[in-house]
Motif scaffolding. Structure first.
Motif, PDB file in Angstrom:
ATOM      1  N   TYR A 106       0.822  -1.203   0.000  1.00  0.00           N
ATOM      2  CA  TYR A 106       0.000   0.000   0.000  1.00  0.00           C
ATOM      3  C   TYR A 106       0.865   1.265   0.000  1.00  0.00           C
ATOM      4  CZ  TYR A 106      -3.923   3.089   0.790  1.00  0.00           C
ATOM      5  OH  TYR A 106      -4.860   4.077   0.652  1.00  0.00           O
ATOM      6  N   SER A 107       2.006   1.227   0.688  1.00  0.00           N
ATOM      7  CA  SER A 107       2.879   2.408   0.681  1.00  0.00           C
ATOM      8  C   SER A 107       3.467   2.633  -0.712  1.00  0.00           C
ATOM      9  CB  SER A 107       3.980   2.280   1.733  1.00  0.00           C
ATOM     10  OG  SER A 107       4.842   1.214   1.423  1.00  0.00           O
ATOM     11  N   LYS A 108       3.770   1.569  -1.458  1.00  0.00           N
ATOM     12  CA  LYS A 108       4.250   1.733  -2.840  1.00  0.00           C
ATOM     13  C   LYS A 108       3.143   2.293  -3.732  1.00  0.00           C
ATOM     14  CE  LYS A 108       7.661  -1.960  -2.585  1.00  0.00           C
ATOM     15  NZ  LYS A 108       7.975  -3.335  -3.007  1.00  0.00           N
ATOM     16  N   ILE A 109       1.925   1.842  -3.507  1.00  0.00           N
ATOM     17  CA  ILE A 109       0.788   2.339  -4.297  1.00  0.00           C
ATOM     18  C   ILE A 109       0.577   3.828  -4.039  1.00  0.00           C
ATOM     19  CG2 ILE A 109      -1.733   2.212  -4.533  1.00  0.00           C
ATOM     20  CD1 ILE A 109      -1.441  -0.861  -4.086  1.00  0.00           C
ATOM     21  N   THR A 110       0.560   4.226  -2.773  1.00  0.00           N
ATOM     22  CA  THR A 110       0.354   5.651  -2.459  1.00  0.00           C
ATOM     23  C   THR A 110       1.517   6.502  -2.947  1.00  0.00           C
ATOM     24  OG1 THR A 110       1.195   5.301  -0.216  1.00  0.00           O
ATOM     25  CG2 THR A 110      -1.187   5.258  -0.496  1.00  0.00           C
ATOM     26  N   LYS A 111       2.730   5.953  -2.917  1.00  0.00           N
ATOM     27  CA  LYS A 111       3.886   6.692  -3.437  1.00  0.00           C
ATOM     28  C   LYS A 111       3.712   6.960  -4.928  1.00  0.00           C
ATOM     29  CE  LYS A 111       8.912   6.595  -3.702  1.00  0.00           C
ATOM     30  NZ  LYS A 111      10.128   5.818  -3.456  1.00  0.00           N
ATOM     31  N   TYR A 112       3.258   5.961  -5.674  1.00  0.00           N
ATOM     32  CA  TYR A 112       2.993   6.143  -7.102  1.00  0.00           C
ATOM     33  C   TYR A 112       1.938   7.235  -7.316  1.00  0.00           C
ATOM     34  CZ  TYR A 112       1.173   5.473 -11.770  1.00  0.00           C
ATOM     35  OH  TYR A 112       0.730   5.705 -13.057  1.00  0.00           O
ATOM     36  N   LEU A 113       0.841   7.175  -6.553  1.00  0.00           N
ATOM     37  CA  LEU A 113      -0.241   8.154  -6.708  1.00  0.00           C
ATOM     38  C   LEU A 113       0.242   9.564  -6.394  1.00  0.00           C
ATOM     39  CD1 LEU A 113      -3.187   6.127  -5.135  1.00  0.00           C
ATOM     40  CD2 LEU A 113      -2.720   6.500  -7.571  1.00  0.00           C
ATOM     41  N   GLU A 114       1.047   9.718  -5.336  1.00  0.00           N
ATOM     42  CA  GLU A 114       1.552  11.031  -4.954  1.00  0.00           C
ATOM     43  C   GLU A 114       2.510  11.600  -5.995  1.00  0.00           C
ATOM     44  OE1 GLU A 114       3.163  10.162  -1.116  1.00  0.00           O
ATOM     45  OE2 GLU A 114       1.185  10.157  -0.157  1.00  0.00           O
ATOM     46  N   GLN A 115       3.277  10.716  -6.653  1.00  0.00           N
ATOM     47  CA  GLN A 115       4.227  11.177  -7.667  1.00  0.00           C
ATOM     48  C   GLN A 115       3.549  11.534  -8.990  1.00  0.00           C
ATOM     49  OE1 GLN A 115       7.000   7.927  -7.903  1.00  0.00           O
ATOM     50  NE2 GLN A 115       8.260   8.703  -6.207  1.00  0.00           N
ATOM     51  N   ASN A 116       2.404  10.957  -9.262  1.00  0.00           N
ATOM     52  CA  ASN A 116       1.777  11.130 -10.576  1.00  0.00           C
ATOM     53  C   ASN A 116       0.540  12.012 -10.581  1.00  0.00           C
ATOM     54  OD1 ASN A 116       3.257   9.294 -12.608  1.00  0.00           O
ATOM     55  ND2 ASN A 116       3.145   8.102 -10.732  1.00  0.00           N
ATOM     56  N   PHE A 117       0.066  12.423  -9.413  1.00  0.00           N
ATOM     57  CA  PHE A 117      -1.116  13.275  -9.340  1.00  0.00           C
ATOM     58  C   PHE A 117      -0.874  14.387  -8.326  1.00  0.00           C
ATOM     59  CE2 PHE A 117      -2.653   9.106 -10.640  1.00  0.00           C
ATOM     60  CZ  PHE A 117      -3.359   9.431 -11.785  1.00  0.00           C
ATOM     61  N   LYS A 118      -1.385  15.579  -8.647  1.00  0.00           N
ATOM     62  CA  LYS A 118      -1.284  16.693  -7.697  1.00  0.00           C
ATOM     63  C   LYS A 118      -2.141  16.406  -6.474  1.00  0.00           C
ATOM     64  CE  LYS A 118      -0.405  20.031 -11.334  1.00  0.00           C
ATOM     65  NZ  LYS A 118      -0.914  21.141 -12.125  1.00  0.00           N
ATOM     66  N   LYS A 119      -3.332  15.878  -6.722  1.00  0.00           N
ATOM     67  CA  LYS A 119      -4.251  15.435  -5.668  1.00  0.00           C
ATOM     68  C   LYS A 119      -4.946  14.196  -6.191  1.00  0.00           C
ATOM     69  CE  LYS A 119      -5.522  19.882  -3.632  1.00  0.00           C
ATOM     70  NZ  LYS A 119      -6.645  20.775  -3.339  1.00  0.00           N
ATOM     71  N   TYR A 120      -5.407  13.350  -5.287  1.00  0.00           N
ATOM     72  CA  TYR A 120      -6.156  12.170  -5.705  1.00  0.00           C
ATOM     73  C   TYR A 120      -7.097  11.727  -4.587  1.00  0.00           C
ATOM     74  CZ  TYR A 120      -2.992   9.420  -2.794  1.00  0.00           C
ATOM     75  OH  TYR A 120      -2.285   8.921  -1.736  1.00  0.00           O
ATOM     76  N   ARG A 121      -8.136  11.052  -5.003  1.00  0.00           N
ATOM     77  CA  ARG A 121      -9.072  10.458  -4.050  1.00  0.00           C
ATOM     78  C   ARG A 121      -9.406   9.060  -4.545  1.00  0.00           C
ATOM     79  NH1 ARG A 121     -14.379  11.767  -4.670  1.00  0.00           N
ATOM     80  NH2 ARG A 121     -15.450  10.077  -3.807  1.00  0.00           N
ATOM     81  N   ILE A 122      -9.193   8.071  -3.693  1.00  0.00           N
ATOM     82  CA  ILE A 122      -9.487   6.694  -4.063  1.00  0.00           C
ATOM     83  C   ILE A 122     -10.985   6.459  -3.896  1.00  0.00           C
ATOM     84  CG2 ILE A 122      -9.085   4.267  -3.507  1.00  0.00           C
ATOM     85  CD1 ILE A 122      -6.300   5.121  -2.473  1.00  0.00           C
ATOM     86  N   LYS A 123     -11.640   6.062  -4.986  1.00  0.00           N
ATOM     87  CA  LYS A 123     -13.078   5.796  -4.949  1.00  0.00           C
ATOM     88  C   LYS A 123     -13.371   4.337  -4.621  1.00  0.00           C
ATOM     89  CE  LYS A 123     -15.897   7.695  -7.695  1.00  0.00           C
ATOM     90  NZ  LYS A 123     -16.697   8.046  -8.861  1.00  0.00           N
ATOM     91  N   LYS A 124     -12.548   3.432  -5.179  1.00  0.00           N
ATOM     92  CA  LYS A 124     -12.797   2.011  -4.968  1.00  0.00           C
ATOM     93  C   LYS A 124     -11.496   1.238  -5.149  1.00  0.00           C
ATOM     94  CE  LYS A 124     -16.068   0.081  -7.563  1.00  0.00           C
ATOM     95  NZ  LYS A 124     -16.885  -0.804  -8.424  1.00  0.00           N
ATOM     96  N   ILE A 125     -11.321   0.183  -4.335  1.00  0.00           N
ATOM     97  CA  ILE A 125     -10.189  -0.729  -4.488  1.00  0.00           C
ATOM     98  C   ILE A 125     -10.756  -2.129  -4.642  1.00  0.00           C
ATOM     99  CG2 ILE A 125      -8.074  -1.662  -3.474  1.00  0.00           C
ATOM    100  CD1 ILE A 125      -7.920   0.840  -1.719  1.00  0.00           C
ATOM    101  N   GLN A 126     -10.251  -2.840  -5.651  1.00  0.00           N
ATOM    102  CA  GLN A 126     -10.670  -4.223  -5.865  1.00  0.00           C
ATOM    103  C   GLN A 126      -9.442  -5.126  -5.895  1.00  0.00           C
ATOM    104  OE1 GLN A 126     -13.006  -3.686  -9.511  1.00  0.00           O
ATOM    105  NE2 GLN A 126     -14.806  -4.212  -8.309  1.00  0.00           N
TER     106      GLN A 126
END
Length: 195
Positions: A106-126
């Motif tokens: 999960y920390s690798k996933i959030t690191k990717y999101l933080e590097q590629n988006f200015k802001k993000y909101r997770i709507k769903k995880i499958q």
């Protein structure tokens, strides 16, 4: 500017716009009747699903690919099982929470999101179990037991802010949290709503 430079500029402009529109995948999902679902898939669900509630049937069109999905609740979890047009099982997904993903992944996933988006909101995880033709029953058993296997994948649907503003994306990560695939998701199809 002469005619030749205007023509070249116009050609680049038209080419640039057509290339930009070609990158958008038109993915739509809409609910269908049980009778519109592939017969092989209906028989499979009838045989394999025990104690499933609220079974709903959907057709998904992703560019030129058509697939069918059955969504249901079982043992207080939300599942979706995807089939191709012939009724062959493709994958099984379980809706999960961030707490269900191992901390390192999960920390690798959030690191990717933080590097590629200015802001993000997770709507769903499958949590996704891809089906091997030889082990359909084994994959089904693993999914219904919600096992953490090295072959699972995590599919996140997020609202992410980039240079174009907020857009919705589907992003696929492997079990270790390594990025695999991203595609732009279009909002739900509301053509059936009458105003």
């Amino acid at each position: 500017m002469n005619i030749k430079s205007v023509s070249v500029l116009l050609l680049f402009f038209v080419f640039g716009i057509s290339t930009a529109f070609a990158q958008i995948k038109d993915e739509r999902e809409h609910r269908i009747k049980k009778s519109q679902f592939p017969e092989n898939a209906r028989l499979f669900l009838h045989q394999k699903l025990v104690n499933a509630r609220r079974i709903r049937f959907y057709k998904e069109i992703d560019g030129s690919k058509v697939s069918y999905e059955a969504k249901f609740k079982k043992d207080r979890l939300r599942y979706s099982i995807e089939f191709n047009t012939d009724g062959k099982l493709e994958d099984i997904e379980i809706e999960i929470e961030p707490l269900d993903i191992p901390n390192d992944s999960y920390s690798k996933i959030t690191k990717y999101l933080e590097q590629n988006f200015k802001k993000y909101r997770i709507k769903k995880i499958q949590q996704q179990y891809n089906v091997d033709d030889d082990n359909v029953d084994e994959t089904l058993k693993n999914a219904f037991q919600n096992l953490m296997l090295p072959s699972i994948k995590y599919e996140l649907i997020i609202n992410g802010k980039n240079d174009k503003g907020y857009e919705q994306f589907e992003i696929l990560f492997n079990a270790e949290g390594q990025f695999e695939l991203i595609k732009k998701a279009l909002p739900a199809n509301y053509d059936h709503v009458l105003y």
